[in-house]
Design a protein around this motif. Structure first.
Motif, PDB file in Angstrom:
ATOM      1  N   ALA A   1       0.834  -1.208   0.000  1.00 14.04           N
ATOM      2  CA  ALA A   1       0.000   0.000   0.000  1.00 14.04           C
ATOM      3  C   ALA A   1       0.864   1.251   0.000  1.00 14.04           C
ATOM      4  CB  ALA A   1      -0.923  -0.009   1.219  1.00 14.04           C
ATOM      5  N   SER A   2       1.935   1.249   0.769  1.00 13.30           N
ATOM      6  CA  SER A   2       2.835   2.399   0.819  1.00 13.30           C
ATOM      7  C   SER A   2       3.488   2.632  -0.539  1.00 13.30           C
ATOM      8  CB  SER A   2       3.909   2.178   1.888  1.00 13.30           C
ATOM      9  OG  SER A   2       4.830   3.242   1.917  1.00 13.30           O
TER      10      SER A   2
ATOM     11  N   ASN B   1       0.965   4.242  -2.811  1.00 16.14           N
ATOM     12  CA  ASN B   1       0.847   5.657  -2.453  1.00 16.14           C
ATOM     13  C   ASN B   1       1.994   6.476  -3.032  1.00 16.14           C
ATOM     14  OD1 ASN B   1      -1.567   5.612  -0.942  1.00 16.14           O
ATOM     15  ND2 ASN B   1      -0.492   4.907   0.895  1.00 16.14           N
ATOM     16  N   ASP B   2       3.209   5.929  -2.950  1.00 15.24           N
ATOM     17  CA  ASP B   2       4.366   6.646  -3.493  1.00 15.24           C
ATOM     18  C   ASP B   2       4.275   6.786  -5.008  1.00 15.24           C
ATOM     19  OD1 ASP B   2       5.413   6.866  -0.957  1.00 15.24           O
ATOM     20  OD2 ASP B   2       6.811   5.179  -1.180  1.00 15.24           O
TER      21      ASP B   2
ATOM     22  N   ALA C   1       1.680   9.410  -5.857  1.00 21.35           N
ATOM     23  CA  ALA C   1       2.174  10.738  -5.494  1.00 21.35           C
ATOM     24  C   ALA C   1       3.203  11.245  -6.498  1.00 21.35           C
ATOM     25  CB  ALA C   1       2.784  10.699  -4.092  1.00 21.35           C
TER      26      ALA C   1
ATOM     27  N   LYS D   1      -5.566   0.995   2.856  1.00 17.91           N
ATOM     28  CA  LYS D   1      -4.407   1.793   3.264  1.00 17.91           C
ATOM     29  C   LYS D   1      -3.897   2.688   2.141  1.00 17.91           C
ATOM     30  CE  LYS D   1      -2.850  -1.515   6.750  1.00 17.91           C
ATOM     31  NZ  LYS D   1      -4.031  -2.406   6.643  1.00 17.91           N
ATOM     32  N   VAL D   2      -4.519   2.590   0.958  1.00 16.30           N
ATOM     33  CA  VAL D   2      -4.166   3.500  -0.144  1.00 16.30           C
ATOM     34  C   VAL D   2      -4.971   4.777   0.040  1.00 16.30           C
ATOM     35  CG1 VAL D   2      -4.191   3.849  -2.634  1.00 16.30           C
ATOM     36  CG2 VAL D   2      -3.611   1.599  -1.692  1.00 16.30           C
ATOM     37  N   LYS D   3      -4.322   5.902   0.099  1.00 19.09           N
ATOM     38  CA  LYS D   3      -4.992   7.141   0.489  1.00 19.09           C
ATOM     39  C   LYS D   3      -5.563   7.928  -0.676  1.00 19.09           C
ATOM     40  CE  LYS D   3      -0.562   9.636   0.746  1.00 19.09           C
ATOM     41  NZ  LYS D   3       0.367  10.352   1.659  1.00 19.09           N
ATOM     42  N   TYR D   4      -5.444   7.392  -1.880  1.00 18.89           N
ATOM     43  CA  TYR D   4      -5.937   8.151  -3.049  1.00 18.89           C
ATOM     44  C   TYR D   4      -7.293   7.603  -3.504  1.00 18.89           C
ATOM     45  CZ  TYR D   4      -1.294  10.122  -3.172  1.00 18.89           C
ATOM     46  OH  TYR D   4      -0.134  10.775  -2.840  1.00 18.89           O
TER      47      TYR D   4
END
Length: 352
Positions: free
Chosen positions: A313-314, A317-318, A321, A349-352
């Motif tokens: 997930a991180s 996100n990267d 971004a 957990k993905v914030k988009y």
């Protein structure tokens, strides 16, 4: 974020290794994965098409389900997810393609898109006696542009008369028509492929690492804006997870260590004949010894998202971004379990 599944419509899916599950494609397997994707809120499932595989010790892609009939069957068993079959242009007249997509849209209530495959692997088309010759490598996007022009006209006009370089139609019709214009997807990564996508498609799916993805997405956005269009870039990833990052990495390393070098050699041998530089075949040739996160050939050159669900997930996100991509398309060693884990443990957990 849009989430998509690159369906295992061909033998062994998208992992070219004796360390990965070996299986023949089946309707039930693809339906099971698609239904799980629908339950987990995925947006689309795309089915690829190969008419001849690459052999090796794993029989890679030696079996493949035909994607229009596959998606038609799944359209009757699903309710929300978009289904995207692939048309291999040399095998299917645009009027036939337009009518099949219109039919699947009727079955699905408007959930059918279309993936355009120009075709670089001459061996599969020679096996059917329809390869037009090596000059097709340079002309295939001209062919594709006329093809999709005809398809779109058939979806929107009562009758189509067309006198082109590649196709001639005399008062051709498609009825009933799709209620809305189906989503068009293309995977062209070369300069010619990118120009085709900018002018004709809604999304481009690409296989490349983050740095090249940033450049590709920026170029795509600039070119699309110049012609008054919006075209989304959907990067393609393989996903391997574990209880720890180290465990997931060990699984990935095992896949690479046990790669089917014979099948990979057959893929690269065909790709080397493509004179259209900078495209998917060039990417495949460069991927043999790349690190997994950049797209090793053991994963069909898809960059790998590897680690615990939190790590994956991180990484997503990267990627978003840094590149601004509107979504991702993915494959797994075990599709149904991987899709379930993604929906339950990664997507939240993905914030988009």
């Amino acid at each position: 974020m849009k989430y998509g599944v690159f369906l295992p419509s061909a033998r062994n899916g998208f992992t070219i290794s004796e360390a990965a599950p070996l299986y023949d494609p089946s309707f039930e397997h693809n339906l099971e994965a698609t239904l799980e994707a629908e339950r987990q809120g995925f947006d689309f499932a795309l089915a690829m098409m190969k008419w001849k595989g690459f052999g090796g010790t794993t029989g890679y892609w030696d079996g493949c389900l035909e994607t229009f009939t596959l998606c038609a069957g799944m359209a009757a068993r699903t309710s929300k997810i978009q289904l995207i079959p692939s048309t291999t242009l040399l095998t299917t007249h645009p009027a036939v393609c337009a009518r099949m997509i219109a039919t699947i849209n009727d079955i699905s209530g408007g959930r059918c898109g279309l993936n355009i495959v120009t075709g670089w692997n001459h061996i599969e088309y020679e096996s059917m006696g329809i390869w037009p010759g090596s000059d097709y490598y340079e002309r295939r996007y001209d062919y594709a542009a006329e093809y999709i022009h005809v398809v779109k006209r058939l979806w929107t006009e009562d009758e189509v008369t067309h006198d082109g370089e590649f196709f001639k139609l005399n008062r051709a019709t498609v009825s009933p028509k799709p209620a809305k214009m189906p989503t068009i997807v293309s995977a062209g990564q070369s300069p010619k492929g990118l120009d085709f996508t900018v002018n004709n498609a809604d999304y481009s799916f690409v296989m490349t690492g983050t740095e090249n993805l940033k450049k590709f997405t920026s170029t795509m956005n600039e070119k699309a804006a110049a012609v008054g269009r919006q075209v989304g870039t959907l990067p393609l990833y393989a996903v391997i997870t574990g209880r720890t990052d180290a465990e997931a990495q060990r699984l990935a390393d095992d896949v690479i260590a046990k790669a089917d070098r014979s099948a990979i050699g057959n893929i690269l041998g065909s790709a080397a004949l493509d004179t259209n530089e900078g495209g998917s075949s060039s990417h495949l040739q460069a991927a043999l010894d790349l690190p997994a996160e950049q797209g090793n050939m053991a994963f069909m050159s898809f960059p790998l998202l590897c680690g615990t669900p939190e790590t994956v997930a991180s990484k997503i996100n990267d990627i978003v971004a840094e590149t601004g991509v509107p979504g991702v398309m993915m494959s797994w060693l075990d599709f149904t379990a991987g899709i379930r884990e993604f929906g339950e443990k990664i997507a939240p957990k993905v914030k988009y």
